[in-house]
Design a protein around this motif. Structure first.
Motif, PDB file in Angstrom:
ATOM      1  N   ASN A  40       1.304  -1.020  -0.632  1.00  0.00           N
ATOM      2  CA  ASN A  40       0.142  -0.536   0.328  1.00  0.00           C
ATOM      3  C   ASN A  40       1.139   1.479  -0.096  1.00  0.00           C
ATOM      4  N   HIS A  41       0.453   2.475  -0.348  1.00  0.00           N
ATOM      5  CA  HIS A  41       1.175   3.868  -0.289  1.00  0.00           C
ATOM      6  C   HIS A  41       0.341   4.551  -0.111  1.00  0.00           C
ATOM      7  N   LEU A  42       0.653   5.609   1.525  1.00  0.00           N
ATOM      8  CA  LEU A  42       0.364   6.060   1.768  1.00  0.00           C
ATOM      9  C   LEU A  42       0.719   7.532   2.810  1.00  0.00           C
ATOM     10  N   SER A  43       2.276   7.529   2.124  1.00  0.00           N
ATOM     11  CA  SER A  43       3.188   8.474   2.142  1.00  0.00           C
ATOM     12  C   SER A  43       4.510   8.286   0.821  1.00  0.00           C
ATOM     13  N   PHE A  44       5.120  10.234   1.465  1.00  0.00           N
ATOM     14  CA  PHE A  44       6.237  10.423   0.548  1.00  0.00           C
ATOM     15  C   PHE A  44       6.979   9.364   0.925  1.00  0.00           C
ATOM     16  N   SER A  45       7.289   9.124   2.445  1.00  0.00           N
ATOM     17  CA  SER A  45       8.422   8.320   3.706  1.00  0.00           C
ATOM     18  C   SER A  45       8.181   6.483   2.506  1.00  0.00           C
ATOM     19  N   ASP A  46       7.333   6.247   2.323  1.00  0.00           N
ATOM     20  CA  ASP A  46       7.113   5.081   1.750  1.00  0.00           C
ATOM     21  C   ASP A  46       8.656   4.566   1.270  1.00  0.00           C
ATOM     22  N   HIS A  47       8.375   5.060   0.452  1.00  0.00           N
ATOM     23  CA  HIS A  47       9.667   4.980  -0.545  1.00  0.00           C
ATOM     24  C   HIS A  47      11.028   5.410  -0.339  1.00  0.00           C
ATOM     25  N   PHE A  48      11.056   5.285   1.281  1.00  0.00           N
ATOM     26  CA  PHE A  48      12.741   5.194   1.413  1.00  0.00           C
ATOM     27  C   PHE A  48      13.109   4.769   2.822  1.00  0.00           C
ATOM     28  N   PHE A  80      19.165  12.320  -6.396  1.00  0.00           N
ATOM     29  CA  PHE A  80      18.184  11.666  -5.198  1.00  0.00           C
ATOM     30  C   PHE A  80      17.806  10.273  -5.100  1.00  0.00           C
ATOM     31  N   PHE A  81      16.872  10.974  -6.095  1.00  0.00           N
ATOM     32  CA  PHE A  81      15.990   9.426  -6.848  1.00  0.00           C
ATOM     33  C   PHE A  81      16.627   8.419  -7.196  1.00  0.00           C
ATOM     34  N   ARG A  82      17.456   8.380  -7.928  1.00  0.00           N
ATOM     35  CA  ARG A  82      18.347   7.274  -8.653  1.00  0.00           C
ATOM     36  C   ARG A  82      19.115   6.750  -7.770  1.00  0.00           C
ATOM     37  N   SER A  83      20.140   7.073  -6.661  1.00  0.00           N
ATOM     38  CA  SER A  83      20.802   6.320  -5.796  1.00  0.00           C
ATOM     39  C   SER A  83      20.068   5.996  -4.983  1.00  0.00           C
ATOM     40  N   ALA A  84      18.573   6.275  -4.790  1.00  0.00           N
ATOM     41  CA  ALA A  84      17.589   5.830  -3.675  1.00  0.00           C
ATOM     42  C   ALA A  84      17.189   4.585  -4.663  1.00  0.00           C
ATOM     43  N   GLY A  85      17.315   4.225  -5.544  1.00  0.00           N
ATOM     44  CA  GLY A  85      16.883   2.985  -6.238  1.00  0.00           C
ATOM     45  C   GLY A  85      15.580   3.442  -7.404  1.00  0.00           C
ATOM     46  N   GLN A  86      15.241   4.313  -7.756  1.00  0.00           N
ATOM     47  CA  GLN A  86      14.348   4.678  -8.538  1.00  0.00           C
ATOM     48  C   GLN A  86      14.314   4.927  -9.587  1.00  0.00           C
ATOM     49  N   ILE A  87      13.411   4.585 -10.857  1.00  0.00           N
ATOM     50  CA  ILE A  87      13.208   4.654 -11.779  1.00  0.00           C
ATOM     51  C   ILE A  87      12.072   5.324 -12.626  1.00  0.00           C
ATOM     52  N   PRO A  88      12.023   6.359 -13.054  1.00  0.00           N
ATOM     53  CA  PRO A  88      11.662   7.109 -13.250  1.00  0.00           C
ATOM     54  C   PRO A  88      10.243   6.306 -14.576  1.00  0.00           C
ATOM     55  N   VAL A  89       9.052   6.427 -14.362  1.00  0.00           N
ATOM     56  CA  VAL A  89       7.933   6.329 -15.368  1.00  0.00           C
ATOM     57  C   VAL A  89       7.097   7.436 -15.053  1.00  0.00           C
ATOM     58  N   ASP A  90       6.448   7.658 -16.328  1.00  0.00           N
ATOM     59  CA  ASP A  90       5.533   8.647 -17.353  1.00  0.00           C
ATOM     60  C   ASP A  90       4.480   7.783 -17.251  1.00  0.00           C
ATOM     61  N   ARG A  91       3.632   8.989 -16.368  1.00  0.00           N
ATOM     62  CA  ARG A  91       2.153   7.971 -16.471  1.00  0.00           C
ATOM     63  C   ARG A  91       0.882   8.966 -16.939  1.00  0.00           C
TER      64      ARG A  91
END
Length: 240
Positions: A40-48, A80-91
């Motif tokens: 589930n996705h409740l917060s910006f903090s979930d990503h980290f 920062f997001f790339r370094s944290a293991g995030q891949i950009p996806v155009d929604r």
């Protein structure tokens, strides 16, 4: 390298200090091999928070807006997001879903851990919304297990719109891996994809104990925003 610097030296210890997350069921996350962690996705903090508590590296599919901000701040955020293991996806656009699936399958093909939020966006009111079938497509095509995950308390700690989180107890629960090998070769059948997605969402619901809404979160958000705009333009006159 920077991912592990963030995880073990910079961000990870700070997140654990602030949120003091209680972890349940971590043994359900495989130590090796490809798998999907669906939560589930409740917060910006979930990503980290999730990467901070997992022993393995996990890669998330994140909205492209995090990577396209203007100026120095935008570039720093993207780095920062790339370094944290995030891949950009155009929604946006018709190909948005296919792009996310391609990126996700690319991660899984390398025997890595993929993190995904089937709701497609953060919950704006703390409820759990209907899941999109992309997670089912990836699970069936890649033939990998899905580990359901529930973030509990992150909405209260940092709801949408709040920049600085408040101290609030957080729990992260992992459920037993879901095996969908019985549906092998059926990744193009809509009814099967819906059934698999609903099974994943039910597993998340069981862990999170949220109220469930059988509608897509993005649709509900748009409807509520439209209602607010209408009320602003055409306010009700007081009765005399």
């Amino acid at each position: 390298m920077f991912y592990y610097l963030l995880k073990y030296v910079v961000l990870g210890p700070l997140l654990k200090l602030v949120f003091r997350p209680r972890i349940e069921g971590l043994e359900h996350v495989p130590e090796s091999g490809a798998a999907i962690v669906a939560g589930n996705h409740l917060s910006f903090s979930d990503h980290f928070l999730l990467p901070a508590v997992l022993k393995r590296r996990i890669t998330f599919l994140a909205k492209a807006e995090y990577f396209t901000g203007p100026g120095i701040k935008g570039r720093l955020t993207a780095t920062f997001f790339r370094s944290a293991g995030q891949i950009p996806v155009d929604r946006s656009g018709k190909e948005a879903g296919q792009a996310a699936i391609r990126e996700g399958l690319g991660v899984l093909s390398k025997d890595e851990l993929l993190g995904i939020y089937p709701e497609g966006t953060r919950s704006h009111d703390g409820r759990l919304y209907k899941g999109k079938v992309g997670v089912a497509v990836m699970a069936l095509k890649a033939r990998v297990p899905v580990i359901p995950c529930a973030m509990i308390g992150t909405f209260e700690a940092q709801p949408p719109g709040k920049v600085v989180p408040t101290l609030h107890p957080v729990r992260i629960r992992f459920g037993e891996p879901l095996d969908f090998s019985r549906y092998e070769g059926m990744e193009n059948e809509k009814a099967i994809l819906r059934a698999v997605t609903d099974e994943i969402m039910y597993a998340i619901l069981t862990l999170s104990e949220q109220e469930y809404v059988d509608q897509y979160a993005a649709v509900v958000k748009a409807e509520e925003a439209a209602a607010k705009e209408k009320a602003r333009k055409f306010p009700r006159m007081p009765l005399r």
